[in-house]
Scaffold this motif. Structure first.
Motif, PDB file in Angstrom:
ATOM      1  N   ALA A 151       6.849  -6.591 -23.723  1.00  0.00           N
ATOM      2  CA  ALA A 151       5.453  -6.819 -23.353  1.00  0.00           C
ATOM      3  C   ALA A 151       5.188  -8.319 -23.365  1.00  0.00           C
ATOM      4  O   ALA A 151       5.282  -8.960 -24.420  1.00  0.00           O
ATOM      5  N   GLY A 152       4.887  -8.878 -22.178  1.00  0.00           N
ATOM      6  CA  GLY A 152       4.528 -10.293 -22.091  1.00  0.00           C
ATOM      7  C   GLY A 152       3.037 -10.459 -22.295  1.00  0.00           C
ATOM      8  O   GLY A 152       2.227  -9.771 -21.658  1.00  0.00           O
ATOM      9  N   LEU A 153       2.645 -11.352 -23.209  1.00  0.00           N
ATOM     10  CA  LEU A 153       1.244 -11.468 -23.626  1.00  0.00           C
ATOM     11  C   LEU A 153       0.648 -12.808 -23.256  1.00  0.00           C
ATOM     12  O   LEU A 153       1.368 -13.817 -23.134  1.00  0.00           O
ATOM     13  N   ASP A 154      -0.680 -12.805 -23.088  1.00  0.00           N
ATOM     14  CA  ASP A 154      -1.413 -14.039 -22.812  1.00  0.00           C
ATOM     15  C   ASP A 154      -1.635 -14.793 -24.127  1.00  0.00           C
ATOM     16  O   ASP A 154      -1.163 -14.375 -25.191  1.00  0.00           O
ATOM     17  N   ALA A 155      -2.405 -15.888 -24.041  1.00  0.00           N
ATOM     18  CA  ALA A 155      -2.583 -16.761 -25.208  1.00  0.00           C
ATOM     19  C   ALA A 155      -3.273 -16.054 -26.372  1.00  0.00           C
ATOM     20  O   ALA A 155      -3.063 -16.427 -27.535  1.00  0.00           O
ATOM     21  N   ASP A 156      -4.085 -15.002 -26.098  1.00  0.00           N
ATOM     22  CA  ASP A 156      -4.762 -14.303 -27.186  1.00  0.00           C
ATOM     23  C   ASP A 156      -3.841 -13.362 -27.941  1.00  0.00           C
ATOM     24  O   ASP A 156      -4.214 -12.785 -28.975  1.00  0.00           O
ATOM     25  N   GLY A 157      -2.611 -13.171 -27.446  1.00  0.00           N
ATOM     26  CA  GLY A 157      -1.653 -12.310 -28.120  1.00  0.00           C
ATOM     27  C   GLY A 157      -1.921 -10.836 -27.969  1.00  0.00           C
ATOM     28  O   GLY A 157      -1.238 -10.008 -28.582  1.00  0.00           O
ATOM     29  N   LYS A 158      -2.914 -10.454 -27.143  1.00  0.00           N
ATOM     30  CA  LYS A 158      -3.268  -9.048 -26.977  1.00  0.00           C
ATOM     31  C   LYS A 158      -3.293  -8.602 -25.521  1.00  0.00           C
ATOM     32  O   LYS A 158      -3.100  -7.423 -25.233  1.00  0.00           O
ATOM     33  N   THR A 159      -3.547  -9.521 -24.616  1.00  0.00           N
ATOM     34  CA  THR A 159      -3.677  -9.181 -23.200  1.00  0.00           C
ATOM     35  C   THR A 159      -2.300  -9.118 -22.549  1.00  0.00           C
ATOM     36  O   THR A 159      -1.535 -10.085 -22.591  1.00  0.00           O
ATOM     37  N   LEU A 160      -1.986  -7.964 -21.972  1.00  0.00           N
ATOM     38  CA  LEU A 160      -0.698  -7.775 -21.318  1.00  0.00           C
ATOM     39  C   LEU A 160      -0.705  -8.454 -19.947  1.00  0.00           C
ATOM     40  O   LEU A 160      -1.554  -8.155 -19.108  1.00  0.00           O
ATOM     41  N   VAL A 161       0.228  -9.362 -19.690  1.00  0.00           N
ATOM     42  CA  VAL A 161       0.325 -10.039 -18.393  1.00  0.00           C
ATOM     43  C   VAL A 161       1.645  -9.738 -17.687  1.00  0.00           C
ATOM     44  O   VAL A 161       1.802 -10.033 -16.500  1.00  0.00           O
ATOM     45  N   ALA A 162       2.614  -9.166 -18.410  1.00  0.00           N
ATOM     46  CA  ALA A 162       3.896  -8.841 -17.794  1.00  0.00           C
ATOM     47  C   ALA A 162       4.594  -7.774 -18.618  1.00  0.00           C
ATOM     48  O   ALA A 162       4.356  -7.641 -19.827  1.00  0.00           O
ATOM     49  N   SER A 163       5.452  -7.001 -17.961  1.00  0.00           N
ATOM     50  CA  SER A 163       6.222  -5.983 -18.683  1.00  0.00           C
ATOM     51  C   SER A 163       7.579  -5.819 -18.014  1.00  0.00           C
ATOM     52  O   SER A 163       7.749  -6.100 -16.829  1.00  0.00           O
ATOM     53  N   ALA A 164       8.547  -5.360 -18.795  1.00  0.00           N
ATOM     54  CA  ALA A 164       9.889  -5.111 -18.272  1.00  0.00           C
ATOM     55  C   ALA A 164      10.587  -4.122 -19.180  1.00  0.00           C
ATOM     56  O   ALA A 164      10.346  -4.083 -20.394  1.00  0.00           O
ATOM     57  N   GLY A 165      11.457  -3.314 -18.582  1.00  0.00           N
ATOM     58  CA  GLY A 165      12.232  -2.353 -19.362  1.00  0.00           C
ATOM     59  C   GLY A 165      13.711  -2.482 -19.070  1.00  0.00           C
ATOM     60  O   GLY A 165      14.104  -2.598 -17.916  1.00  0.00           O
ATOM     61  N   GLU A 166      14.525  -2.498 -20.102  1.00  0.00           N
ATOM     62  CA  GLU A 166      15.979  -2.593 -19.958  1.00  0.00           C
ATOM     63  C   GLU A 166      16.603  -1.328 -20.552  1.00  0.00           C
ATOM     64  O   GLU A 166      16.538  -1.084 -21.766  1.00  0.00           O
ATOM     65  N   VAL A 167      17.206  -0.501 -19.681  1.00  0.00           N
ATOM     66  CA  VAL A 167      17.856   0.725 -20.128  1.00  0.00           C
ATOM     67  C   VAL A 167      19.208   0.373 -20.724  1.00  0.00           C
ATOM     68  O   VAL A 167      20.010  -0.351 -20.111  1.00  0.00           O
ATOM     69  N   ILE A 168      19.492   0.880 -21.935  1.00  0.00           N
ATOM     70  CA  ILE A 168      20.750   0.566 -22.603  1.00  0.00           C
ATOM     71  C   ILE A 168      21.447   1.860 -23.024  1.00  0.00           C
ATOM     72  O   ILE A 168      20.811   2.883 -23.275  1.00  0.00           O
ATOM     73  N   ALA A 169      22.762   1.796 -23.075  1.00  0.00           N
ATOM     74  CA  ALA A 169      23.577   2.888 -23.609  1.00  0.00           C
ATOM     75  C   ALA A 169      24.130   2.382 -24.941  1.00  0.00           C
ATOM     76  O   ALA A 169      25.086   1.610 -24.982  1.00  0.00           O
ATOM     77  N   TYR A 170      23.527   2.827 -26.035  1.00  0.00           N
ATOM     78  CA  TYR A 170      23.794   2.259 -27.352  1.00  0.00           C
ATOM     79  C   TYR A 170      24.835   3.075 -28.102  1.00  0.00           C
ATOM     80  O   TYR A 170      24.826   4.311 -28.094  1.00  0.00           O
ATOM     81  N   VAL A 171      25.741   2.348 -28.772  1.00  0.00           N
ATOM     82  CA  VAL A 171      26.755   2.979 -29.632  1.00  0.00           C
ATOM     83  C   VAL A 171      26.528   2.487 -31.062  1.00  0.00           C
ATOM     84  O   VAL A 171      26.626   1.290 -31.339  1.00  0.00           O
ATOM     85  N   ALA A 172      26.217   3.408 -31.942  1.00  0.00           N
ATOM     86  CA  ALA A 172      25.937   3.052 -33.332  1.00  0.00           C
ATOM     87  C   ALA A 172      27.209   2.614 -34.038  1.00  0.00           C
ATOM     88  O   ALA A 172      28.323   2.951 -33.633  1.00  0.00           O
ATOM     89  N   ALA A 173      27.040   1.870 -35.125  1.00  0.00           N
ATOM     90  CA  ALA A 173      28.172   1.404 -35.923  1.00  0.00           C
ATOM     91  C   ALA A 173      28.967   2.600 -36.432  1.00  0.00           C
ATOM     92  O   ALA A 173      28.408   3.571 -36.944  1.00  0.00           O
ATOM     93  N   GLY A 174      30.283   2.560 -36.261  1.00  0.00           N
ATOM     94  CA  GLY A 174      31.146   3.634 -36.709  1.00  0.00           C
ATOM     95  C   GLY A 174      31.291   4.763 -35.711  1.00  0.00           C
ATOM     96  O   GLY A 174      32.113   5.666 -35.898  1.00  0.00           O
ATOM     97  N   ASP A 175      30.465   4.767 -34.658  1.00  0.00           N
ATOM     98  CA  ASP A 175      30.540   5.806 -33.633  1.00  0.00           C
ATOM     99  C   ASP A 175      31.453   5.328 -32.501  1.00  0.00           C
ATOM    100  O   ASP A 175      31.860   4.168 -32.451  1.00  0.00           O
ATOM    101  N   SER A 176      31.768   6.231 -31.567  1.00  0.00           N
ATOM    102  CA  SER A 176      32.646   5.875 -30.452  1.00  0.00           C
ATOM    103  C   SER A 176      32.273   6.676 -29.218  1.00  0.00           C
ATOM    104  O   SER A 176      31.996   7.871 -29.291  1.00  0.00           O
ATOM    105  N   LYS A 177      32.275   6.017 -28.062  1.00  0.00           N
ATOM    106  CA  LYS A 177      32.059   6.635 -26.754  1.00  0.00           C
ATOM    107  C   LYS A 177      33.167   6.134 -25.832  1.00  0.00           C
ATOM    108  O   LYS A 177      32.960   5.273 -24.988  1.00  0.00           O
ATOM    109  N   PRO A 178      34.376   6.642 -26.005  1.00  0.00           N
ATOM    110  CA  PRO A 178      35.533   6.071 -25.311  1.00  0.00           C
ATOM    111  C   PRO A 178      35.426   6.200 -23.789  1.00  0.00           C
ATOM    112  O   PRO A 178      34.852   7.141 -23.249  1.00  0.00           O
TER     113      PRO A 178
END
Length: 828
Positions: free
Chosen positions: A413-440
């Motif tokens: 969430a990108g915010l304006d100078a007041d720290g509350k007003t939304l001026v931009a947004s973006a989403g990054e989809v990730i495929a996460y592997v937890a510590a000790g796990d494996s997705k070979p």
């Protein structure tokens, strides 16, 4: 004072449209001029004089000039009144808009003036007028002097555009000349005027000012003024429809001929839309006006010269900001890497007007409106967000750590100078592997050496078949390298592998049962390593396979790169007769001889004298069997610091199948463009032969790799109208007489595979290569050669070859993209 020619990189750009046609013109002998013809003609008008814009308060008349030759053949130059025909519109009353005074010459007078008045011309209407002398007694039929003068008049009031708070200046960010010549994108203040009777129709005088050009060329306005490359000009922007903005095609007042540029003559700019060009995509190439900012899409503009039309706004940088407005940047860009020990790196880049950024992680994959909704909850505090810390740069890296593996979306969430007003947004989809796990990653790769494709010239000695299969593969890179290179330069190979990205079509085939391809032009008796890096989104794995081609190693089949070559000790090392080896039936064969001779000094691509080596006979092996002839078969190379650099080579008249053409050497690029110079570099192999290889310059500039040398045929002796590709050759090797094997004569062929394409190229145009003349002529510079010369043997290059600074190449690959590619790299 610096010479401007040293400030420009001598490039020639990519023309959009190069068409040619030949029509048979039937000429019949006409009647001669009358014996006592007065030969009256009109003084030519400048573009500005021919397109008059007058203030409503200005005088409603113009003065034009008529002349006649001061010749002894016209006895005593008698007094005459010249009859003319006037073509102009009428008023509602039926009277003509324009009224002419008589055109009279006194006895002995060779120049006279007459007036054209238009007292009843309405405001805001453009009226055109043509005045012609048709009587052969008064005007010559055959003279080059014009017997007709045309002009237009518009009575219009222009009002200085101002912002709400009285701001009187806007800004223009240049992205046309700078894109073509690899210059920084200069920004300059501008004064904008609006037509009083036509809201949204703007005029800018002298858009390309001395200040703007000084910013482009890295010099001072005073030097620009002294160089004489600018003339007064007016640019018009039709923003009457904010969704279909048009840059009205007109001169921009720039002529870079005196600066040594390859695009010569007065330059103009216009919108690449259906107002000027009949192209399918024209509807989508209009500009837009929104929030006081005028933008144009990439390649939505064209640059014109007297000879050609070129793509403009190649990278989409052109921008006009009206007075009182500011070009705000509320952007957010993201990129992610792969998990390592339970930490997945994500990069975020914020626009200049985004004050702060917070993020939170959502389960699953969310896109578009769902991302915006989630970002609003972060901004309001409904969803707890974590602050992103930026230092001096607008790029930051976070490390995502979660409890379990899975698909998530990191929402920013990108915010304006007041720290509350939304001026931009973006989403990054990730495929996460937890510590000790494996997705070979599940995959399999291999190399097959066989004579399966021998009928096509690809044998066990010169080819291998690659196969790759896998499950749930989403991305990958693949490359085939000599094993010796992988062993000696693993870092260089790893860097190269990152650029060998598998296409979506190949990825689809890998998952659907497997993909395979044959690689030819390999060296016999040589081990090769296949490297294939595959990713399933969670993890990535490097797969390898090693195989050896059959037969004994033959150095005459080596494919060399720039880092494997060494410069000559002296120019004389090149000057002798060499055996010419070219690829034919799947391998390099001896097709004859070429002779390298001293060409003395000639003008190089920058117009400066350079040392030249001439290559005689490159195309002869194909010319004779095809029954073609040309004025000369001399290919030119610049000798510089022991290395040969491709120069423009024009072969003059060319005859084939009863047709006459003009031949030239070009290099075909993977971008389906062609280059006339500096695409190839020639130097010595470890065996003492001469190899000609890709210089790397065009790839560095974003125009792709060099594929072939080609002999193109043109219909004109200025080499601007390509007609057909006669033939191509690739990876040529000049072999020292001492290295030619005894059985070479038995392998030599009077014709070879490439000759088969000759007739097909004539029947089917360019056989897939667009007929575009791309005379790039970009100078090879130290940075390019040092980048590819791992052994440092070609780094001592003439200083005049230094080209585009690295910091000005951001239009090709941004710093953010570079960092995103190496997401785990610590930020500076």
């Amino acid at each position: 004072m610096k010479k401007i020619s040293k400030l420009l990189y001598v490039l020639a750009a990519l023309p959009l449209l190069v068409n040619s046609c030949v029509e048979e013109v039937v000429r019949t002998k006409g009647d001669p001029d009358l014996e006592d013809c007065y030969g009256v003609y009109f003084k030519e008008l400048s573009r500005q004089e021919a397109n008059l814009e007058l203030d409503p308060k200005a005088k409603t008349e113009v003065t034009l000039t008529a002349l006649r030759p001061n010749s002894e053949d016209i006895a005593d130059l008698p007094a005459i009144t010249v009859p003319v025909e006037v073509d102009c519109p009428e008023l509602e009353s039926g009277a003509p808009v324009f009224n002419l005074s008589e055109i009279t010459f006194e006895e002995g007078q060779v120049e006279t003036q007459f007036t054209v008045s238009f007292p009843d011309a309405e405001l805001g209407t453009t009226y055109k007028c043509a005045i012609e002398i048709t009587d052969p007694q008064y005007a010559s039929v055959y003279s080059q002097n014009p017997n007709v003068v045309t002009f237009s008049v518009t009575r219009v009031k222009w009002v200085r555009l101002k912002g709400e708070n009285g701001e009187t200046e806007g800004t223009y960010r240049e992205g046309i000349i700078s894109d073509i010549y690899g210059m920084p994108h200069a920004v300059a203040p501008i004064k904008i005027y609006e037509r009083q009777d036509k809201a949204g129709y703007y005029k800018i005088e002298n858009l390309y000012s001395a200040e703007l050009m000084a910013g482009l060329l890295g010099t001072t306005p005073e030097e620009i003024e002294q160089a004489g490359i600018l003339t007064p000009s007016k640019v018009f922007l039709d923003c009457t429809d904010p969704k279909k903005v048009v840059w009205v095609h007109s001169p921009i007042g720039v002529d870079l001929t005196a600066a040594g540029a390859d695009i010569k003559g007065a330059l103009g700019v216009g919108s690449f839309c259906d107002r000027y060009l009949d192209i399918p995509a024209s509807e989508s190439l209009y500009g837009t006006l929104k929030d006081g900012i005028i933008r144009f899409p990439k390649k939505g503009l064209f640059l014109s010269s007297p000879d050609n039309i070129y793509y403009g706004n190649i990278n989409g940088f052109v921008r006009f900001v009206l007075p009182g407005f500011r070009d705000v940047d509320f952007s957010l860009e993201t990129a992610s890497g792969l998990s390592k020990e339970g930490v997945l790196p994500v990069l975020v880049k914020k626009g200049e007007d985004v004050t702060s950024v917070k993020y939170a992680v959502a389960e699953g994959e969310i896109k578009n409106r769902a991302v915006v909704s989630f970002a609003k909850k972060i901004a309001s505090g409904e969803v707890a967000g974590t602050d992103v810390t930026f230092t001096k740069e607008p790029i930051a890296q976070i490390g995502v750590q979660l409890d379990k593996s899975g698909i998530y979306t990191v929402v920013f969430a990108g915010l304006d100078a007041d720290g509350k007003t939304l001026v931009a947004s973006a989403g990054e989809v990730i495929a996460y592997v937890a510590a000790g796990d494996s997705k070979p990653v599940l995959g399999n790769v291999g190399l097959i050496v066989s004579d399966k494709y021998a009928p096509e010239g690809m044998t066990a000695e010169n080819s291998m078949e690659i196969y790759i299969s896998g499950k749930n593969i989403v991305a990958g890179q693949m490359g085939l390298y000599k094993k010796s290179v992988v062993d000696s330069d693993p870092e260089g190979v790893a860097k190269d592998l990152q650029s060998q990205v598998l296409s979506p079509e190949v990825i689809k085939a890998i998952n659907a049962g497997g993909w395979s391809a044959v690689v030819d032009k390999l060296q016999a008796g040589t081990e090769y390593t296949l490297l294939c890096n595959l990713s399933n989104g969670y993890e990535e794995k490097l797969f390898t396979a090693v195989a050896r081609t059959a037969g004994e190693a033959d150095p005459l089949q080596n494919i060399y790169s720039l880092d494997q070559l060494a410069p000559a000790k002296a120019k004389a090392d090149y000057l002798k007769t060499w055996a010419l080896y070219q690829f034919g039936e799947g391998s390099r064969i001896n097709t004859g001889n070429v002779t390298l001779t001293d060409g003395g000094q000639q003008d190089g691509v920058e117009g400066k004298p350079v040392e030249v080596v001439k290559m005689n006979g490159l195309w002869t092996p194909v010319l004779k069997p095809a029954g073609a002839t040309m004025a000369n078969d001399v290919t030119l190379w610049e000798y510089n610091d022991g290395v040969l650099f491709q120069l423009p080579s024009y072969y003059g008249a060319f005859s084939f199948k009863g047709q006459n053409y003009y031949g030239a050497l070009v290099a075909e690029l993977s971008s389906q463009q062609v280059a006339f110079a500096n695409a190839y570099v020639g130097a010595f192999t470890p065996e003492g032969n001469i190899a000609f290889v890709d210089s790397g310059v065009y790839a560095e500039a974003g125009y792709g790799n060099v594929l072939n040398m080609a002999l193109y045929l043109f219909s004109d002796d200025t080499y601007k109208k390509p007609t057909a590709k006669f033939t191509t050759t690739s990876d040529i090797l000049l072999v020292s007489p001492d290295n030619v094997p005894a059985e070479a004569g038995a392998k030599a062929a009077p014709t070879y595979e490439l000759l088969r394409n000759v007739q097909r190229n004539f029947n089917n145009g360019f056989n897939g290569v667009e007929p575009l003349r791309v005379q790039m002529i970009k100078a090879i510079h130290k940075a390019d050669l040092q980048r590819v010369c791992a052994q440092g043997r070609l780094t001592d290059i003439h200083p005049e070859r230094e080209g585009i600074p690295v910091e000005h190449q951001a239009t090709q690959i941004s710093e953010f993209e570079i960092r995103a590619e190496k997401c785990n790299v610590t930020l500076k």
